[in-house]
Motif scaffolding. Structure first.
Motif, mmCIF file in Angstrom:
data_model
loop_
_atom_site.group_PDB
_atom_site.id
_atom_site.type_symbol
_atom_site.label_atom_id
_atom_site.label_comp_id
_atom_site.label_asym_id
_atom_site.label_seq_id
_atom_site.Cartn_x
_atom_site.Cartn_y
_atom_site.Cartn_z
ATOM 1 N N ARG A 160 -8.243 8.424 0.585
ATOM 2 C CA ARG A 160 -7.309 7.292 0.520
ATOM 3 C C ARG A 160 -5.891 7.812 0.778
ATOM 4 O O ARG A 160 -4.938 7.460 0.091
ATOM 5 N N THR A 196 -2.239 8.900 2.681
ATOM 6 C CA THR A 196 -1.173 8.256 3.439
ATOM 7 C C THR A 196 -1.488 8.273 4.935
ATOM 8 O O THR A 196 -1.893 9.300 5.479
ATOM 9 N N TYR A 211 -6.012 4.213 2.354
ATOM 10 C CA TYR A 211 -4.851 3.946 1.498
ATOM 11 C C TYR A 211 -4.479 2.465 1.537
ATOM 12 O O TYR A 211 -4.296 1.828 0.492
ATOM 13 N N SER A 256 -6.885 0.388 -0.350
ATOM 14 C CA SER A 256 -6.676 0.508 -1.799
ATOM 15 C C SER A 256 -5.544 -0.399 -2.245
ATOM 16 O O SER A 256 -5.639 -1.120 -3.245
ATOM 17 N N SER A 263 3.119 4.314 5.411
ATOM 18 C CA SER A 263 2.682 4.186 4.025
ATOM 19 C C SER A 263 3.329 2.961 3.414
ATOM 20 O O SER A 263 4.176 2.307 4.041
ATOM 21 N N ASP A 266 -1.880 7.078 -3.555
ATOM 22 C CA ASP A 266 -2.465 7.838 -2.451
ATOM 23 C C ASP A 266 -3.225 9.057 -2.948
ATOM 24 O O ASP A 266 -2.915 9.641 -3.988
ATOM 25 N N GLY A 296 3.272 4.916 -2.589
ATOM 26 C CA GLY A 296 2.651 5.579 -1.457
ATOM 27 C C GLY A 296 3.289 6.928 -1.197
ATOM 28 O O GLY A 296 4.421 7.193 -1.610
#
Length: 479
Positions: free
Chosen positions: A60, A62, A67, A70, A97, A120, A162
């Motif tokens: 997950r 950046t 990511y 999520s 991000s 992240d 992030g």
């Protein structure tokens, strides 16, 4: 949690201190009964994050689809129960991000209490302990508050950051773009980065800056539950640093990462001495199997307690905006290193009182290099340059000693400024031209007025002969 070679520990609160607090001490009063948040719900959140990682290349991270998936899932949960959510986009070297910020309606907008965690993972794995545990626990606290029917005295805000693993980029971006008046309204930021390590400890942030009242409330909670704790100075390892650099009170909890649990700690907390607190730190095995449910449950209830406590804390009159430091004030914390690593982030052990290389003044300095092998070391510190500055200058004293010869730059020291994710090298020193004794150098920072930047000294040494770069008596001054 952002990776450094080794976390820098502060003075540790021993079991004897905990016992003293229980028997003879007077810890801060613990508020009315804390919420018992659902470990089953948090476990389900972690399973969802694992499923997202599994469906998106095993991580997950950046810039990777896992990511954003999520973040979208967390946001949907918050939107469904009445939070006002905002997604902030930022660019990084690993791709786009996002930050997710969620506000609960109501509460005094002049007194904001924030709770956050980075969402992240690293690219190597799904990041379930680091930092699915913190993210899921903060999510459950936010959902439980929404379901509680309580009306807070203060305004509650929750955040999922992030690009923490890229160098706190998400939280730095949030603070950099937040208007000054809104920064002044934040009374407290609480950070939860890894709260369910499989060989757990109970470390409470102690960075010797703002926020000791919240820190003491956290340790009082653990003491009231019979849970031993230790202080840790996490310095710039996680997102609280973005708030601390602005003078905002911070605290947080950490259950341990790549460092080794000692025999004394195993005696106090259980688990295995001689083994890392999290053997799967930043690895593919950081899955849902890599979590201690007991530690996660305890820390989940602590997070709920801290949110409930500070939701109703009386902060009194609105704190006036901070004044601009007087001209000539050194804006760096511990600029001569005489307080060890306090105020500085970077390579553990680089700030030293070793007599092998003399300090310019006092006994402490930053000694980068001198290894005679391939290494990279650094020390850094965040600093805010006032918008009203008409001049701003970084100055430092440097001594370079080398066993190299000739005109080839084998070993280097770069003096850098990091701002908005961009790194600018102000000067590069090398083994070439190394001389006897200290010399002072300075650079203008006026281009960064009104911004919070990171000043970094970055050393790279090759595999052959050694070069030592010894740094002392640093300053950032303005007029």
């Amino acid at each position: 949690m952002r990776s450094l070679r080794t976390p820098v520990l502060s003075a540790v609160a021993t079991a004897a201190l905990v016992a003293g607090a229980l028997v003879g001490g007077t810890p801060p009063a613990v508020a009315a009964p804390s919420p018992d948040l659902s470990i089953a719900n948090v476990t389900a959140h972690l399973q969802q994050l694992q499923s997202i990682a599994t469906a998106n290349g095993g991580n997950r991270a950046t810039g990777r689809p896992g990511y954003k998936a999520s973040l979208d899932w967390v946001r949907a949960r918050l939107d469904a129960v009445g939070y006002t959510t905002q997604v902030q986009q930022l660019s990084t070297s690993s791709g786009t991000s996002y930050n997710l910020v969620a506000d609960w309606p109501g509460g005094d907008p002049e007194h904001v209490v924030m709770t956050g965690a980075h969402l992240d993972s690293v690219a190597a794995g799904p990041g379930i302990n680091d930092n699915g545990t913190g993210s899921a626990a903060v999510l459950e606290a936010a959902l439980a508050w929404a379901a509680s029917g309580n009306t807070p005295r203060n305004h509650l805000r929750f955040a999922w950051w992030g690009a923490e693993e890229q160098g706190l980029l998400g939280s730095n971006h949030y603070m950099r773009t937040l208007p000054a008046a809104d920064k002044d309204r934040i009374e407290l930021y609480m950070n939860f980065d890894m709260v369910g390590s499989p060989n757990p400890g109970y470390f409470v942030y102690d960075d010797n800056l703002a926020g000791n009242g919240a820190r003491d409330a956290m340790t009082a909670y653990y003491t009231s539950k019979g849970i031993a704790w230790e202080y840790i100075d996490v310095q710039g390892r996680s997102d609280h640093a973005s708030f601390r650099s602005q003078g905002i009170a911070t605290t947080g909890m950490y259950s341990g990462g790549e460092t080794t649990k000692t025999a004394a700690q195993a005696s106090k907390w259980g688990g295995t001495a001689g083994r890392a607190f999290d053997p799967c730190y930043h690895r593919a095995c950081d899955t849902t199997a890599n979590v201690d449910t007991t530690a996660l449950d305890r820390n989940l209830d602590m997070i709920g307690h801290m949110v409930w406590l500070h939701a109703d804390k009386d902060y009194g009159a609105t704190t006036p905006p901070p004044t601009t430091p007087p001209a000539g004030t050194n804006l760096l914390v511990n600029p001569g290193f005489e307080s060890g690593a306090s105020g500085w982030s970077g390579t553990s052990g680089a700030i030293t009182s070793s007599a092998s290389r003399p300090a310019r003044t006092g006994t402490w300095k930053a000694w980068l290099g001198g290894n005679g092998r391939t290494t990279s070391e650094n020390v850094s510190q965040q600093v805010s340059i006032p918008a009203s500055a008409t001049a701003a200058s970084l100055a430092y004293w440097l001594r370079t000693d080398t066993a190299e010869s000739g005109s080839t730059a084998y070993d280097t020291l770069k003096v850098q400024v990091i701002s908005a994710g961009t790194t600018t090298t102000l000067r590069t020193f090398s083994n070439v031209g190394a001389g006897a004794g200290y010399a002072q150098f300075s650079h203008s920072l006026l281009a960064y007025r009104g911004k919070t930047v990171t000043v970094r000294f970055l050393m790279s040494e090759d595999a052959s002969l050694q070069t030592s770069f010894v740094l002392d008596d640093t300053s950032v001054t303005t007029s």
